[in-house]
Design an enzyme around this catalytic site. Structure first.
Site, PDB file in Angstrom:
ATOM      1  N   ASP A   7       0.856  -1.188   0.000  1.00 44.06           N
ATOM      2  CA  ASP A   7       0.000   0.000   0.000  1.00 44.06           C
ATOM      3  C   ASP A   7       0.891   1.235   0.000  1.00 44.06           C
ATOM      4  OD1 ASP A   7      -2.510   1.405   0.149  1.00 44.06           O
ATOM      5  OD2 ASP A   7      -1.927   1.971   2.166  1.00 44.06           O
ATOM      6  N   SER A   8       0.272   2.356  -0.323  1.00 44.87           N
ATOM      7  CA  SER A   8       1.001   3.620  -0.313  1.00 44.87           C
ATOM      8  C   SER A   8       1.356   4.047   1.116  1.00 44.87           C
ATOM      9  CB  SER A   8       0.154   4.701  -0.978  1.00 44.87           C
ATOM     10  OG  SER A   8      -1.113   4.771  -0.348  1.00 44.87           O
ATOM     11  N   TYR A  39      -0.479   8.478  -2.724  1.00 40.92           N
ATOM     12  CA  TYR A  39      -0.359   8.169  -4.149  1.00 40.92           C
ATOM     13  C   TYR A  39      -1.561   8.720  -4.926  1.00 40.92           C
ATOM     14  CZ  TYR A  39       3.345   4.547  -3.638  1.00 40.92           C
ATOM     15  OH  TYR A  39       4.508   3.855  -3.414  1.00 40.92           O
ATOM     16  N   GLY A  40      -2.670   8.847  -4.241  1.00 37.06           N
ATOM     17  CA  GLY A  40      -3.938   9.158  -4.916  1.00 37.06           C
ATOM     18  C   GLY A  40      -3.988  10.502  -5.620  1.00 37.06           C
ATOM     19  N   CYS A  70      -3.784  -1.041  -2.277  1.00 36.27           N
ATOM     20  CA  CYS A  70      -4.032   0.353  -2.656  1.00 36.27           C
ATOM     21  C   CYS A  70      -4.871   0.422  -3.945  1.00 36.27           C
ATOM     22  CB  CYS A  70      -2.685   1.027  -2.878  1.00 36.27           C
ATOM     23  SG  CYS A  70      -2.800   2.760  -3.319  1.00 36.27           S
ATOM     24  N   ASN A  71      -5.974   1.113  -3.879  1.00 39.37           N
ATOM     25  CA  ASN A  71      -6.814   1.266  -5.076  1.00 39.37           C
ATOM     26  C   ASN A  71      -6.112   2.070  -6.158  1.00 39.37           C
ATOM     27  OD1 ASN A  71      -9.998   0.528  -4.821  1.00 39.37           O
ATOM     28  ND2 ASN A  71      -9.050   0.788  -2.831  1.00 39.37           N
ATOM     29  N   SER A  72      -5.359   3.081  -5.769  1.00 37.33           N
ATOM     30  CA  SER A  72      -4.701   3.937  -6.767  1.00 37.33           C
ATOM     31  C   SER A  72      -3.661   3.130  -7.551  1.00 37.33           C
ATOM     32  CB  SER A  72      -4.048   5.148  -6.079  1.00 37.33           C
ATOM     33  OG  SER A  72      -5.001   5.843  -5.304  1.00 37.33           O
ATOM     34  N   GLU A 150      -6.941   9.540   8.456  1.00 41.83           N
ATOM     35  CA  GLU A 150      -5.587   9.486   9.045  1.00 41.83           C
ATOM     36  C   GLU A 150      -5.528  10.273  10.354  1.00 41.83           C
ATOM     37  OE1 GLU A 150      -2.091   9.326   6.937  1.00 41.83           O
ATOM     38  OE2 GLU A 150      -2.931   7.898   5.500  1.00 41.83           O
ATOM     39  N   CYS A 180     -11.133   2.987  -1.873  1.00 42.22           N
ATOM     40  CA  CYS A 180      -9.928   3.546  -1.265  1.00 42.22           C
ATOM     41  C   CYS A 180      -9.693   2.824   0.057  1.00 42.22           C
ATOM     42  CB  CYS A 180     -10.114   5.040  -1.025  1.00 42.22           C
ATOM     43  SG  CYS A 180      -8.762   5.793  -0.112  1.00 42.22           S
ATOM     44  N   THR A 181      -8.418   2.541   0.321  1.00 42.07           N
ATOM     45  CA  THR A 181      -8.071   1.777   1.525  1.00 42.07           C
ATOM     46  C   THR A 181      -8.628   2.368   2.818  1.00 42.07           C
ATOM     47  OG1 THR A 181      -6.017   3.043   1.476  1.00 42.07           O
ATOM     48  CG2 THR A 181      -5.907   0.765   0.718  1.00 42.07           C
ATOM     49  N   HIS A 182      -8.741   3.673   2.870  1.00 45.12           N
ATOM     50  CA  HIS A 182      -9.124   4.330   4.129  1.00 45.12           C
ATOM     51  C   HIS A 182     -10.628   4.287   4.423  1.00 45.12           C
ATOM     52  CE1 HIS A 182      -5.132   5.826   3.506  1.00 45.12           C
ATOM     53  NE2 HIS A 182      -5.149   6.559   4.605  1.00 45.12           N
TER      54      HIS A 182
HETATM   55  N1  DGL Z   1      -4.080   3.814  -0.506  1.00 38.78           N
HETATM   56  C1  DGL Z   1      -4.699   4.842  -1.311  1.00 38.78           C
HETATM   57  C2  DGL Z   1      -5.836   4.226  -2.136  1.00 38.78           C
HETATM   58  O1  DGL Z   1      -6.430   3.241  -1.773  1.00 38.78           O
HETATM   59  C3  DGL Z   1      -5.193   6.011  -0.480  1.00 38.78           C
HETATM   60  C4  DGL Z   1      -4.096   6.863   0.090  1.00 38.78           C
HETATM   61  C5  DGL Z   1      -3.231   7.495  -0.982  1.00 38.78           C
HETATM   62  O2  DGL Z   1      -3.720   8.403  -1.692  1.00 38.78           O
HETATM   63  O3  DGL Z   1      -2.103   7.071  -1.103  1.00 38.78           O
HETATM   64  O4  DGL Z   1      -6.152   4.749  -3.181  1.00 38.78           O
END
Ligand code: DGL
Length: 248
Positions: A7-8, A39-40, A70-72, A150, A180-182
């Site tokens: 993940d990012s 990363y997003g 990570c979705n991104s 966060e 998105c992971t969050h």
């Molecule tokens: N992990 C990222 C996602 O799922 C979210 C946080 C980021 O922008 O890095 O897209």
């Protein structure tokens, strides 16, 4: 079986939570690129470059499968990751779409995809959903939820006004993909604001996907997990203790 989870930053711990709840792996190596998160908001080439660097890191551990939490990264870098390794690389978009397919009754339901700028701009979820003939798909960048989570603001006025800001004009949403992971950490609030829309959670979705597509099953009583981060690993471990309470 040993899995790498990439993940990012800390967000991928929501996916780890689901993996641990289902005891799918003997060992998990988690790497969060905390030095370069988020990363997003970055562009495709940057996300690909960072992801390939992370892949090199995982090669030191000889993992059997790489799970991209990570979705991104799942939106932009899966092809390149797959082209650079022999192990299976599984992202959260295919699995999320599969989970949605299992929860829907018709192709006419109103689907909302929320995620970072990168995930939404990639159009990956929409493309996959259109391939399956879903007719009513709307996507929305909701990046402000990332720092809100966060900061641990899972409740209260800041979250409430952000929900209002993003969702005030939306009506009749049946299902929402938490792209998105969050977002699993604010899943109930999102659902409630959208009149109890059903939610698709990347972690739960990938568990089902790993079971059906990769024959993973609840074999392992205990999962050994090691956390790595490109910056402040003790900060990541602290969040892991909180989010994965009772599991690690
Ligand atoms: N992990 C990222 C996602 O799922 C979210 C946080 C980021 O922008 O890095 O897209």
């Amino acid at each position: 079986m040993k899995a790498g989870v990439f993940d990012s930053g800390i967000g991928g711990l929501t996916v780890v939570k689901s993996l641990l709840e289902h005891n799918l792996f003997e060992e998990i190596i988690y790497f969060g690129d905390t030095a370069r998160v988020p990363y997003g908001v970055k562009d495709k080439n940057t996300i690909i470059r960072y992801s390939l660097e992370a892949l090199e890191f995982f090669k030191n551990f000889e993992v059997d499968i790489l799970i991209v939490a990570c979705n991104s990264v799942s939106a932009y870098a899966l092809e390149e990751l797959r082209a650079n390794t022999d192990i299976p690389v599984v992202g959260v978009i295919e699995s999320g779409v599969q989970a949605l397919l299992n929860k829907t009754k018709t192709k006419k339901e109103n689907i909302l995809v929320i995620g970072t700028k990168a995930t939404i701009n990639s159009n990956k979820y929409e493309q996959e959903l259109h391939k399956l003939d879903f007719e009513n798909v709307k996507s929305l960048q909701t990046g402000l939820f990332v720092p809100i989570v966060e900061e641990g603001l899972y409740d209260g006025t800041i979250l409430d006004s952000t929900l209002e800001y993003y969702f005030k004009d939306l009506n009749n949403i049946d299902l929402v993909i938490l792209g998105c992971t969050h977002f699993p950490l604010i899943e109930k609030k999102v659902s409630k604001f959208l009149n109890n829309a059903l939610t698709i959670h990347s972690g739960d979705a990938i568990v089902e996907y790993l079971k059906t597509e990769y024959n993973c099953s609840n074999h392992f009583e205990n999962t050994e997990i090691k956390f790595f981060a490109s910056e402040n690993p003790s900060g990541l471990k602290k969040v892991a203790k909180e989010w994965l309470k009772g599991l690690i």
